[in-house]
Structures are given as C-alpha cells and as structure tokens.
Design a protein around this motif. Structure first.
Motif, PDB file in Angstrom:
ATOM      1  N   GLY A  88      38.585  50.683 -29.938  1.00 38.94           N
ATOM      2  CA  GLY A  88      38.278  49.466 -30.686  1.00 38.94           C
ATOM      3  C   GLY A  88      38.017  48.250 -29.833  1.00 38.94           C
ATOM      4  O   GLY A  88      37.777  47.157 -30.356  1.00 38.94           O
ATOM      5  N   SER A  89      38.056  48.403 -28.487  1.00 40.20           N
ATOM      6  CA  SER A  89      37.814  47.258 -27.598  1.00 40.20           C
ATOM      7  C   SER A  89      36.806  47.665 -26.532  1.00 40.20           C
ATOM      8  O   SER A  89      37.183  48.096 -25.438  1.00 40.20           O
ATOM      9  CB  SER A  89      39.122  46.789 -26.941  1.00 40.20           C
ATOM     10  OG  SER A  89      40.080  46.440 -27.921  1.00 40.20           O
ATOM     11  N   PRO A  90      35.510  47.558 -26.819  1.00 39.49           N
ATOM     12  CA  PRO A  90      34.478  48.035 -25.897  1.00 39.49           C
ATOM     13  C   PRO A  90      34.427  47.299 -24.571  1.00 39.49           C
ATOM     14  O   PRO A  90      33.826  47.800 -23.622  1.00 39.49           O
ATOM     15  CB  PRO A  90      33.181  47.829 -26.693  1.00 39.49           C
ATOM     16  CG  PRO A  90      33.507  46.770 -27.697  1.00 39.49           C
ATOM     17  CD  PRO A  90      34.939  46.978 -28.050  1.00 39.49           C
ATOM     18  N   ASP A  91      35.053  46.131 -24.489  1.00 38.06           N
ATOM     19  CA  ASP A  91      35.020  45.363 -23.245  1.00 38.06           C
ATOM     20  C   ASP A  91      36.337  45.437 -22.469  1.00 38.06           C
ATOM     21  O   ASP A  91      36.491  44.731 -21.462  1.00 38.06           O
ATOM     22  CB  ASP A  91      34.704  43.890 -23.539  1.00 38.06           C
ATOM     23  CG  ASP A  91      33.289  43.707 -24.074  1.00 38.06           C
ATOM     24  OD1 ASP A  91      32.422  44.515 -23.700  1.00 38.06           O
ATOM     25  OD2 ASP A  91      33.074  42.782 -24.875  1.00 38.06           O
ATOM     26  N   VAL A  92      37.269  46.281 -22.914  1.00 35.27           N
ATOM     27  CA  VAL A  92      38.572  46.367 -22.251  1.00 35.27           C
ATOM     28  C   VAL A  92      38.737  47.772 -21.670  1.00 35.27           C
ATOM     29  O   VAL A  92      38.849  48.747 -22.410  1.00 35.27           O
ATOM     30  CB  VAL A  92      39.720  46.074 -23.235  1.00 35.27           C
ATOM     31  CG1 VAL A  92      41.069  46.161 -22.507  1.00 35.27           C
ATOM     32  CG2 VAL A  92      39.537  44.705 -23.877  1.00 35.27           C
ATOM     33  N   PRO A  93      38.736  47.917 -20.339  1.00 30.65           N
ATOM     34  CA  PRO A  93      38.919  49.236 -19.721  1.00 30.65           C
ATOM     35  C   PRO A  93      40.307  49.792 -20.030  1.00 30.65           C
ATOM     36  O   PRO A  93      41.296  49.050 -20.096  1.00 30.65           O
ATOM     37  CB  PRO A  93      38.754  48.960 -18.226  1.00 30.65           C
ATOM     38  CG  PRO A  93      38.091  47.623 -18.138  1.00 30.65           C
ATOM     39  CD  PRO A  93      38.524  46.859 -19.336  1.00 30.65           C
ATOM     40  N   MET A  94      40.370  51.104 -20.208  1.00 27.59           N
ATOM     41  CA  MET A  94      41.651  51.734 -20.506  1.00 27.59           C
ATOM     42  C   MET A  94      42.485  51.907 -19.235  1.00 27.59           C
ATOM     43  O   MET A  94      43.694  51.664 -19.236  1.00 27.59           O
ATOM     44  CB  MET A  94      41.427  53.088 -21.170  1.00 27.59           C
ATOM     45  CG  MET A  94      42.722  53.827 -21.513  1.00 27.59           C
ATOM     46  SD  MET A  94      42.440  55.374 -22.411  1.00 27.59           S
ATOM     47  CE  MET A  94      41.922  54.728 -24.010  1.00 27.59           C
ATOM     48  N   TYR A  95      41.864  52.327 -18.126  1.00 28.31           N
ATOM     49  CA  TYR A  95      42.603  52.626 -16.904  1.00 28.31           C
ATOM     50  C   TYR A  95      42.247  51.690 -15.755  1.00 28.31           C
ATOM     51  O   TYR A  95      43.066  51.438 -14.885  1.00 28.31           O
ATOM     52  CB  TYR A  95      42.326  54.063 -16.450  1.00 28.31           C
ATOM     53  CG  TYR A  95      42.683  55.102 -17.492  1.00 28.31           C
ATOM     54  CD1 TYR A  95      43.992  55.238 -17.953  1.00 28.31           C
ATOM     55  CD2 TYR A  95      41.712  55.937 -18.026  1.00 28.31           C
ATOM     56  CE1 TYR A  95      44.317  56.177 -18.912  1.00 28.31           C
ATOM     57  CE2 TYR A  95      42.023  56.886 -18.989  1.00 28.31           C
ATOM     58  CZ  TYR A  95      43.327  57.003 -19.423  1.00 28.31           C
ATOM     59  OH  TYR A  95      43.636  57.932 -20.372  1.00 28.31           O
ATOM     60  N   ARG A  96      41.038  51.184 -15.739  1.00 24.53           N
ATOM     61  CA  ARG A  96      40.563  50.392 -14.614  1.00 24.53           C
ATOM     62  C   ARG A  96      41.199  49.007 -14.623  1.00 24.53           C
ATOM     63  O   ARG A  96      41.440  48.431 -15.684  1.00 24.53           O
ATOM     64  CB  ARG A  96      39.047  50.286 -14.703  1.00 24.53           C
ATOM     65  CG  ARG A  96      38.356  49.825 -13.452  1.00 24.53           C
ATOM     66  CD  ARG A  96      36.867  50.040 -13.584  1.00 24.53           C
ATOM     67  NE  ARG A  96      36.268  49.254 -14.677  1.00 24.53           N
ATOM     68  CZ  ARG A  96      35.153  49.587 -15.282  1.00 24.53           C
ATOM     69  NH1 ARG A  96      34.519  50.690 -14.948  1.00 24.53           N
ATOM     70  NH2 ARG A  96      34.663  48.822 -16.240  1.00 24.53           N
ATOM     71  N   ASN A  97      41.457  48.472 -13.453  1.00 25.89           N
ATOM     72  CA  ASN A  97      42.011  47.125 -13.336  1.00 25.89           C
ATOM     73  C   ASN A  97      41.031  46.114 -13.918  1.00 25.89           C
ATOM     74  O   ASN A  97      39.887  46.012 -13.473  1.00 25.89           O
ATOM     75  CB  ASN A  97      42.287  46.815 -11.859  1.00 25.89           C
ATOM     76  CG  ASN A  97      43.093  45.534 -11.680  1.00 25.89           C
ATOM     77  OD1 ASN A  97      42.995  44.623 -12.481  1.00 25.89           O
ATOM     78  ND2 ASN A  97      43.887  45.491 -10.633  1.00 25.89           N
ATOM     79  N   GLY A  98      41.477  45.375 -14.904  1.00 27.40           N
ATOM     80  CA  GLY A  98      40.615  44.417 -15.568  1.00 27.40           C
ATOM     81  C   GLY A  98      40.164  43.274 -14.685  1.00 27.40           C
ATOM     82  O   GLY A  98      39.228  42.548 -15.020  1.00 27.40           O
ATOM     83  N   ALA A  99      40.820  43.102 -13.522  1.00 24.77           N
ATOM     84  CA  ALA A  99      40.463  42.000 -12.624  1.00 24.77           C
ATOM     85  C   ALA A  99      39.298  42.363 -11.709  1.00 24.77           C
ATOM     86  O   ALA A  99      38.813  41.498 -10.971  1.00 24.77           O
ATOM     87  CB  ALA A  99      41.671  41.604 -11.775  1.00 24.77           C
ATOM     88  N   LEU A 100      38.828  43.607 -11.750  1.00 29.37           N
ATOM     89  CA  LEU A 100      37.764  44.009 -10.838  1.00 29.37           C
ATOM     90  C   LEU A 100      36.473  43.229 -11.086  1.00 29.37           C
ATOM     91  O   LEU A 100      35.755  42.893 -10.149  1.00 29.37           O
ATOM     92  CB  LEU A 100      37.494  45.508 -10.982  1.00 29.37           C
ATOM     93  CG  LEU A 100      38.545  46.431 -10.371  1.00 29.37           C
ATOM     94  CD1 LEU A 100      38.179  47.881 -10.643  1.00 29.37           C
ATOM     95  CD2 LEU A 100      38.672  46.186  -8.867  1.00 29.37           C
ATOM     96  N   ARG A 101      36.150  42.968 -12.342  1.00 33.99           N
ATOM     97  CA  ARG A 101      34.915  42.247 -12.650  1.00 33.99           C
ATOM     98  C   ARG A 101      34.907  40.881 -11.972  1.00 33.99           C
ATOM     99  O   ARG A 101      33.913  40.482 -11.355  1.00 33.99           O
ATOM    100  CB  ARG A 101      34.758  42.095 -14.167  1.00 33.99           C
ATOM    101  CG  ARG A 101      33.468  41.387 -14.570  1.00 33.99           C
ATOM    102  CD  ARG A 101      33.375  41.243 -16.084  1.00 33.99           C
ATOM    103  NE  ARG A 101      34.477  40.449 -16.613  1.00 33.99           N
ATOM    104  CZ  ARG A 101      34.519  39.124 -16.577  1.00 33.99           C
ATOM    105  NH1 ARG A 101      33.517  38.438 -16.033  1.00 33.99           N
ATOM    106  NH2 ARG A 101      35.544  38.473 -17.083  1.00 33.99           N
ATOM    107  N   GLU A 102      36.023  40.182 -12.092  1.00 37.41           N
ATOM    108  CA  GLU A 102      36.115  38.865 -11.468  1.00 37.41           C
ATOM    109  C   GLU A 102      36.167  38.982  -9.947  1.00 37.41           C
ATOM    110  O   GLU A 102      35.555  38.182  -9.229  1.00 37.41           O
ATOM    111  CB  GLU A 102      37.371  38.153 -11.985  1.00 37.41           C
ATOM    112  CG  GLU A 102      37.539  36.738 -11.445  1.00 37.41           C
ATOM    113  CD  GLU A 102      38.794  36.075 -11.985  1.00 37.41           C
ATOM    114  OE1 GLU A 102      39.078  34.944 -11.549  1.00 37.41           O
ATOM    115  OE2 GLU A 102      39.487  36.691 -12.815  1.00 37.41           O
ATOM    116  N   LEU A 103      36.858  39.992  -9.468  1.00 41.56           N
ATOM    117  CA  LEU A 103      37.004  40.159  -8.022  1.00 41.56           C
ATOM    118  C   LEU A 103      35.655  40.418  -7.355  1.00 41.56           C
ATOM    119  O   LEU A 103      35.365  39.889  -6.270  1.00 41.56           O
ATOM    120  CB  LEU A 103      37.963  41.315  -7.736  1.00 41.56           C
ATOM    121  CG  LEU A 103      38.262  41.612  -6.267  1.00 41.56           C
ATOM    122  CD1 LEU A 103      38.954  40.431  -5.615  1.00 41.56           C
ATOM    123  CD2 LEU A 103      39.131  42.855  -6.142  1.00 41.56           C
TER     124      LEU A 103
END
Length: 349
Positions: free
Chosen positions: A71-86
């Motif tokens: 239900g959250s297409p923009d929220v990774p299940m396992y991947r660190n969510g900070a990678l996009r910003e990093l």
C-alpha cells in the motif's frame, strides 16, 4: 555525520551534517569527491563474480531490495530509506535503477561504471572474460579452496608474481585454504606444503603470488560467542513459558564441535535467569542412527525388510530417471540447433 530528527507530527527524517564547519576542510573534501567521480583509470579494470551460488543470491537481493511496503509504492520494504537522499536522487525508482546496476542477474550480467566494469561469468567463461580487462578482480566461491570455481583460478594465479590471493572466511587447517593461510604467515620457503588443486600439485614453496589473509575480518559466519548467544537469548528474554532447547552441533571439525559444545554447557551451568533452559547438546556422528524428538533419545536405524528395500530402490530409480530427463531437456535447450533450410542440405549425387 548522520542524525535523526523527529518533527511535531512524529515523522522521523535523516539529517546529514559535516563533521566540521571549517570551510577549507569542507572544500578539500568536496574536491576529493569530484576527483573520485571523474576518476579516469589508467587500465581497464574488471570486477568479476565467478560463483554460481553467489550470482543466484545477488539476483535475490536485486529483486527484494526493490520491494515496496504494501500500500506504499514509495516506501521500500527492506532498503534503507535514506539512500535516495544520500545519493542525491529524485525518486525511489532511480534508486531501483542503481540497484539493478549494482546487483546483476543472469539477463543483465554486466554493468559499466566510471572506473571499472562489474560482470558475472560462468567458470567455463572465465578465460575469455579475462581478456577484456587489464586488471581483473575475481570474487569466486571456494569450498575452502579444495573445490569450486576458485580452483582453476588458483592454478593459474599462484605461480604468477604479479597476482594477489586474498583469503576471506574460515578454512580448516588441512584444506588448501588452511595451508595457504599458514603460508601467508610464514617466511617464504621455510615450510613447504603440497596443495592438490583439482589434480594439479603445487607446493607452497613454489608460490610466487602474494597471499593475504583477511579471514579474521570478513568472515560471514558467527564466532563461538555469537553462536552461544543465539542459543540462549530470545527476543524479549521471556524464557519462563518456553520449553528447554536441545542443540544439535552437526557441521564442522570434531575438535571445533567439542569446543562449541563445551562453551554452550559452561553457559548453561551458570543458570542465568534470562537464558533459555538447555535440554541437552547432541553431536551427530556418521553412525546409522536417528534422534527421536518424542522419546528424546537416539534410536538405532532398524534394517529394512525385503519389501521396504525394494520400494527404496524403486524410488531411487525413479528419482534418477527424473534427473536424467531434466538433464537431457536442458542439454537440448542449450544445443540451439539451427532451423532446417534448403541450404542446409545437399542433393545426393
């Protein structure tokens, strides 16, 4: 420096800040990053993964790291969510693309980066793949260097003075990996051990390659303390309502298994209130026996009756036939015979 910040609504975000406010130091760091990004190698570098099991696991990582929360297409299940910003990327889809570039699979088995090429190869392809690079870094599965894709690499590289063999993980002393580890720590030519590499004999005194041992730093296995902690610790430490555990130590050398069993028993004897209770420690052997969990004891393997023996043989025959059929199917698929055309045939004279 990374830190977490929580806003008024309770949402947590990751904040990246420099370690220092000194402008000269910051500018020096930025210049270094820019140099790394435009790095122009003086030679063609290849990083090659020659490991069938490693390639399959990499493909699993590739798939799962792109999985999203339900239900959250923009929220990774396992991947660190900070990678996009990093990585200074605009969307998670761009991180997906980067993931695909780093984690290869059978269909996409090669990626080009600024400073090197990353690629998969099969053991039988390695000689041809090496021709594409001037410097080849090979990651290969080993079986403690006795068996596996690593063997032909060792046969080729050990006699070469311009090669480096890097040992990672544990290798028993009697294995090729164990003997190479000893050779890396002794004075050259002081001790000579014979290495059997797939029928090719090489003595450690004749090795010209540089052998480096990183086994104490990069092993993927838990050490004794980690295994003991795993046995006795459980989430929440709610041990009062849980049954006692029985530990089976199956894998490893007898000496090492005995040492682990002793460490587990010593921890159990302490009787800490937060530890799981221990019902027993079992060291399976090659003897014909099996452990009955209901009776809590080892049981001898009763001989098969003539009828059971026949059924067992028929089952083995069926399984072998199935394996043979699967192998023939795969061979026919790989054969890729050309389609018949008039030019394929000659008229009889």
């Amino acid at each position: 420096m990374r830190s977490e910040k929580t806003d008024e609504k309770g949402k947590t975000s990751t904040i990246y800040q420099p370690f220092t406010e000194d402008e000269a130091t910051l500018q020096q760091a930025l210049d270094l990053v820019k140099q790394m990004r435009v790095f122009n190698p003086k030679m063609r570098i290849q990083v090659i993964l020659d490991s069938p099991s490693g390639q399959k696991m990499t493909a699993v990582y590739r798939r799962e790291l792109k999985r999203r929360m339900p239900g959250s297409p923009d929220v990774p299940m396992y991947r660190n969510g900070a990678l996009r910003e990093l990585f200074d990327l605009e969307s998670e889809d761009q991180v997906d693309a980067l993931t695909d570039q780093i984690f290869l699979n059978e269909r996409q088995n090669r990626s080009e980066f600024t400073s090197y090429t990353l690629r998969f190869c099969k053991p039988e392809e390695s000689e041809d793949v090496f021709k594409d690079g001037e410097l080849n870094i090979v990651l290969s599965s080993s079986g403690m260097c006795d068996v596996g894709p690593i063997v032909p690499h060792l046969v080729r590289e050990l006699p070469r003075s311009d090669s480096t063999i890097v040992l990672t993980g544990y290798a028993a002393p009697e294995t090729v990996g164990g003997k190479l580890r000893v050779a890396s720590r002794t004075v050259k030519n002081s001790v000579s051990e014979s290495l059997n590499l797939g029928g090719t004999e090489i003595t450690t005194s004749n090795i010209k390659a540089k052998v480096e041992d990183l086994g104490g730093y990069y092993s993927g296995h838990a050490d004794c303390d980690g295994l003991v902690e795993f046995v006795f610790r459980r989430e929440g430490n709610e041990t009062s309502s849980k049954p006692a555990c029985r530990v089976f130590i199956n894998h490893g050398d007898d000496k090492m298994r005995q040492a682990l069993a002793q460490s587990i028993q010593q921890r159990s004897d302490r009787g800490a209130s937060t530890d799981c209770a221990l019902a027993g420690i079992e060291l399976p052997t090659s003897a014909s026996a099996w452990f009955d969990l209901d009776r809590d004891q080892w049981m001898p393997d009763e001989p098969l009756s003539a009828q059971d023996d026949m059924h067992s043989m028929l089952l083995k025959l069926v399984l072998e036939q199935r394996r043979t059929n699967d192998l023939l199917t795969e061979l026919l698929r790989l054969q890729k015979l050309p389609k018949a055309t008039p030019n394929n045939f000659t008229k009889p004279k």
